[in-house]
Design an enzyme around this catalytic site. Sequence first.
Site, PDB file in Angstrom:
ATOM      1  N   PHE A   1      -3.729   4.174   1.669  1.00  0.00           N
ATOM      2  CA  PHE A   1      -3.772   4.467   3.100  1.00  0.00           C
ATOM      3  C   PHE A   1      -4.752   5.589   3.435  1.00  0.00           C
ATOM      4  O   PHE A   1      -5.342   5.609   4.501  1.00  0.00           O
ATOM      5  CB  PHE A   1      -2.364   4.820   3.601  1.00  0.00           C
ATOM      6  CG  PHE A   1      -2.280   5.015   5.094  1.00  0.00           C
ATOM      7  CD1 PHE A   1      -2.390   3.931   5.949  1.00  0.00           C
ATOM      8  CD2 PHE A   1      -2.097   6.269   5.637  1.00  0.00           C
ATOM      9  CE1 PHE A   1      -2.314   4.098   7.336  1.00  0.00           C
ATOM     10  CE2 PHE A   1      -2.018   6.452   7.014  1.00  0.00           C
ATOM     11  CZ  PHE A   1      -2.125   5.361   7.865  1.00  0.00           C
TER      12      PHE A   1
ATOM     13  N   TYR B   1       0.840  -1.199   0.000  1.00  0.00           N
ATOM     14  CA  TYR B   1       0.000   0.000   0.000  1.00  0.00           C
ATOM     15  C   TYR B   1       0.872   1.244   0.000  1.00  0.00           C
ATOM     16  O   TYR B   1       2.047   1.216   0.380  1.00  0.00           O
ATOM     17  CB  TYR B   1      -0.987   0.007   1.182  1.00  0.00           C
ATOM     18  CG  TYR B   1      -0.382   0.300   2.528  1.00  0.00           C
ATOM     19  CD1 TYR B   1      -0.330   1.598   3.029  1.00  0.00           C
ATOM     20  CD2 TYR B   1       0.124  -0.728   3.318  1.00  0.00           C
ATOM     21  CE1 TYR B   1       0.221   1.858   4.284  1.00  0.00           C
ATOM     22  CE2 TYR B   1       0.670  -0.476   4.567  1.00  0.00           C
ATOM     23  CZ  TYR B   1       0.715   0.818   5.037  1.00  0.00           C
ATOM     24  OH  TYR B   1       1.251   1.073   6.263  1.00  0.00           O
ATOM     25  N   CYS B   2       0.259   2.341  -0.474  1.00  0.00           N
ATOM     26  CA  CYS B   2       0.906   3.661  -0.421  1.00  0.00           C
ATOM     27  C   CYS B   2      -0.192   4.656  -0.031  1.00  0.00           C
ATOM     28  O   CYS B   2      -1.237   4.241   0.472  1.00  0.00           O
ATOM     29  CB  CYS B   2       1.574   3.998  -1.756  1.00  0.00           C
ATOM     30  SG  CYS B   2       0.430   3.986  -3.159  1.00  0.00           S
ATOM     31  N   GLN B   3      -0.001   5.918  -0.262  1.00  0.00           N
ATOM     32  CA  GLN B   3      -1.003   6.905   0.163  1.00  0.00           C
ATOM     33  C   GLN B   3      -2.275   6.806  -0.685  1.00  0.00           C
ATOM     34  O   GLN B   3      -3.367   6.804  -0.175  1.00  0.00           O
ATOM     35  CB  GLN B   3      -0.420   8.326   0.096  1.00  0.00           C
ATOM     36  CG  GLN B   3      -1.241   9.372   0.829  1.00  0.00           C
ATOM     37  CD  GLN B   3      -1.369   9.117   2.326  1.00  0.00           C
ATOM     38  OE1 GLN B   3      -0.548   8.465   2.944  1.00  0.00           O
ATOM     39  NE2 GLN B   3      -2.447   9.610   2.924  1.00  0.00           N
TER      40      GLN B   3
END
Length: 108
Positions: free
Chosen positions: A97, A68-70
């Site tokens: 996120f 996952y990332c932002q």
Amino acid sequence: AIAYKRLLNEFNLTQEEFIQGYRKAQLIDLREPKEFEAGHILGARNIPMTQLSQRHKEIRPDLPVYLYCQNTGRSARAALMLKKKGYVQLYQLQGGFKTWTGKVKAKS
């Protein structure tokens, strides 16, 4: 671009699906250390996208990898990169996120 889209659909998990599987997987946060320290999913390891090509060997290819990332830009690129390196069990958090409502750990 079509292969990319197909890959994303195949590996996109809703938050519920993500929660069901990530404890048995390698949970990788692809954001930069400052973002990670501000708050991350409990149990995540920080391997920033900018370092992934040098550090991908820290991720075991025989276990599922939850990314996952932002948003989802970095996790999608990471999934493609890891797929090319022979990883098969790759999953990304749909929405990233910023949409996460589960447990979060922040550096106090």
